[in-house]
Design a protein around this motif. Structure first.
Motif, PDB file in Angstrom:
ATOM      1  N   LEU A 323      34.858  39.701  53.089  1.00 25.95           N
ATOM      2  CA  LEU A 323      35.201  39.796  54.510  1.00 25.95           C
ATOM      3  C   LEU A 323      36.496  40.556  54.712  1.00 25.95           C
ATOM      4  O   LEU A 323      37.394  40.520  53.862  1.00 25.95           O
ATOM      5  CB  LEU A 323      35.358  38.396  55.116  1.00 25.95           C
ATOM      6  CG  LEU A 323      34.240  37.386  54.876  1.00 25.95           C
ATOM      7  CD1 LEU A 323      34.593  36.068  55.533  1.00 25.95           C
ATOM      8  CD2 LEU A 323      32.923  37.916  55.384  1.00 25.95           C
ATOM      9  N   ILE A 342      35.757  39.219  62.368  1.00 25.84           N
ATOM     10  CA  ILE A 342      35.351  39.187  60.959  1.00 25.84           C
ATOM     11  C   ILE A 342      34.339  40.294  60.715  1.00 25.84           C
ATOM     12  O   ILE A 342      33.307  40.361  61.373  1.00 25.84           O
ATOM     13  CB  ILE A 342      34.721  37.826  60.594  1.00 25.84           C
ATOM     14  CG1 ILE A 342      35.685  36.685  60.941  1.00 25.84           C
ATOM     15  CG2 ILE A 342      34.359  37.781  59.116  1.00 25.84           C
ATOM     16  CD1 ILE A 342      35.065  35.313  60.773  1.00 25.84           C
ATOM     17  N   ASN A 344      31.924  41.978  57.873  1.00 24.63           N
ATOM     18  CA  ASN A 344      31.294  41.777  56.563  1.00 24.63           C
ATOM     19  C   ASN A 344      31.330  43.101  55.801  1.00 24.63           C
ATOM     20  O   ASN A 344      30.624  44.048  56.136  1.00 24.63           O
ATOM     21  CB  ASN A 344      29.856  41.303  56.751  1.00 24.63           C
ATOM     22  CG  ASN A 344      29.196  40.962  55.424  1.00 24.63           C
ATOM     23  OD1 ASN A 344      29.783  41.116  54.355  1.00 24.63           O
ATOM     24  ND2 ASN A 344      27.970  40.475  55.483  1.00 24.63           N
TER      25      ASN A 344
END
Length: 523
Positions: A323, A342, A344
């Motif tokens: 992350l 956040i 990925n």
């Protein structure tokens, strides 16, 4: 003044005032920075002032009606016309037809004319005569009165004309619908003003009943806001961005409880009902306590987070997620919250690792490449003290015939098979690399003796013999010529050791292949 008069005036004037004032504040707070929002709010506030003027005039003795009407009602009406013109020009893009420097003067000409009339006390646009009928102080419908009504209606017709003409050149269906609502609202205002402005209803209606057209206009404006997001706020736009953002966005309180989460976050955190859950429960992690302590330190210090990399384990499949986290603080209802974005980056991380891997490894066999071999050998030489290192350089005998006979696809499979055998052979002893083509090299660490090296070379040849390539009904024996050099006997530099091993390799080639050889005194 009777109780009946007071109660009636409250319903007639104060309730519209409260509604319009609320409407003005709501429009303004949707987007204080927007010129269109400010103009719409000023128009609504103008109607508030008109109703307030009528309410105050209703409470005052009739002899004050002319003065209040002249200064208050006349000026506010002029401002309403100017604000209305400015608003229509902005909404319909009609302003593009007006030179930028002339816009303020053209928009606000009516204000200048009425202000001049008011302060010169010419009373051209306001009625000076009033009569008492029942509880109402009604203006006399004289020339000034009709001139005032007609002027307002002509401007309304002008606004309708602008909206109608601009609607024809608009391509967006949503904007056409908004223009339709504005067109209907101004048309209703015009019809209302004609009916209730020119016809004298006497005591049956309050004075100047046409001002209630302002309530109708504001109601239509609110309908456009709710139905088509007209005058939509920045918060509405941010809500759309929040919901459509491909990154996970969560709003977390001081205890780590998630208060808001966009759809991406719900999918990413594997829970459609993520709200009111603790963010640290969404993933399993070995260092959960450390995560919680870190979060509290960040929250206590109000410390923004920028491109913080983290690894967590998925509850669903146990796989590691990489992350990239950004976050900052904001206040909602006087309470601090942490807004976290956040991203990925697992796939990007894997691609980066793959690029880094391929920079030092052979793409076909996955063994270290020439570059990696020389770097590793140099490090071993620099860190070595009294320990000896052996270099076993070999190539495959008759590999060209494999390609010629079976094709390059089988040749690649053959090389991968050899690399697998070499990797298993060298495990725990040192490392192996593919230098290119059918040429490989093995580095043996901390060799105890020269006899040990010879035994390892023979062991490698035996392994090749016992594990031929067998795939798709094809069996190909593995034969190799191995040249050996020893550090430091044969050299103290990587290039020198490889050159000595290469010389030994060619001696094997010249002596019949599929064997090994060491140069000089150590052979």
């Amino acid at each position: 003044m009777t109780v009946e008069s007071i109660i009636t005036s409250i319903f007639i004037y104060l309730i519209p005032i409260l509604f319009l004032f609320y409407m003005a504040i709501e429009v303004l707070l949707h987007n204080v920075q927007s010129k269109i929002h400010r103009l719409a709010s000023l128009i609504v506030l103008g109607f508030v002032l008109l109703f307030l003027e009528e309410y105050i005039r209703h409470l005052l003795p009739i002899q004050y009606s002319a003065s209040v009407m002249n200064f208050w009602y006349g000026c506010v009406s002029a401002l309403l016309i100017s604000f209305g013109f400015h608003f229509v020009a902005e909404v319909t893009s009609f302003k593009q037809r007006i030179p930028v420097r002339l816009r303020p003067y053209i928009y606000y000409v009516p204000v200048f004319i009425v202000f001049l009339s008011v302060f010169l006390l010419t009373h051209v646009f306001t009625s000076q005569g009033f009569v008492q009928q029942w509880i109402w102080k009604l203006p006399i419908h004289n020339t000034a009165y009709y001139l005032s009504i007609t002027t307002g209606n002509l401007f309304t017709v002008f606004f309708i004309y602008i909206i109608f003409k601009q609607r024809k050149v608009i391509e967006s269906l949503e904007r056409k619908r908004i223009m339709d609502i504005l067109l209907y609202s101004f048309t209703i205002v015009l019809v209302w003003n004609i009916i209730f402005g020119y016809i004298d209803f006497g005591k049956w209606l309050p004075p100047r009943p046409y001002i209630f057209a302002g309530v109708v206009w504001c109601f239509m404006l609110r309908m456009a806001m709710l139905k088509y997001d007209f005058l939509s706020s920045y918060s509405k736009r941010y809500e759309i961005l929040f919901n459509l953002n491909p990154n996970a966005i969560i709003l977390v309180d001081s205890k780590g409880v998630i208060k808001e989460a966009n759809p991406t976050a719900q999918y990413f955190l594997e829970d459609a009902n993520i709200r009111n859950r603790n963010v640290f429960e969404a993933y399993q992690t070995t260092y959960q306590k450390e995560w919680i302590d870190l979060y509290h330190r960040i929250f206590d210090k109000r410390q923004p987070v920028r491109e913080f990399e983290a690894e967590i384990e998925s509850v669903r499949d146990g796989k590691t997620r990489h992350l990239l986290i950004d976050g900052d603080f904001l206040f909602v209802d006087q309470q601090p919250y942490f807004m976290i974005i956040i991203r990925n980056i697992t796939s990007e991380k894997q691609k980066a690792e793959q690029v880094s891997f391929l920079a030092y490894h052979d793409s076909l066999t996955q063994l270290p490449n020439r570059r990696s071999f020389y770097q590793s050998l140099e490090k071993r030489i620099q860190s070595s003290t009294k320990q000896n290192i052996a270099i076993m350089l070999f190539d495959l005998d008759s590999f060209k015939q494999v390609n010629d006979l079976y094709g390059h696809t089988v040749g690649d499979d053959f090389l991968r098979h050899v690399a697998k055998e070499v990797a298993e052979f060298v495990q725990g002893k040192g490392f192996a690399a593919r230098l290119g083509g059918d040429e490989f090299v093995i580095c043996l660490d901390d060799i105890p003796s020269l006899e040990f090296v010879k035994g390892e070379a023979q062991s490698l040849l035996n392994r090749f013999k016992e594990n031929p390539f067998c795939e798709k009904g094809i069996e190909i024996p593995i034969k190799a010529s191995i040249g050996v050099s020893i550090y430091p006997e044969h050299g103290v530099l990587a290039d020198e050791l490889v050159r000595k091993a290469d010389q030994s390799l060619y001696k094997v080639k010249n002596q019949g292949k599929n064997n090994f050889h060491m140069n000089g005194s150590v052979s």
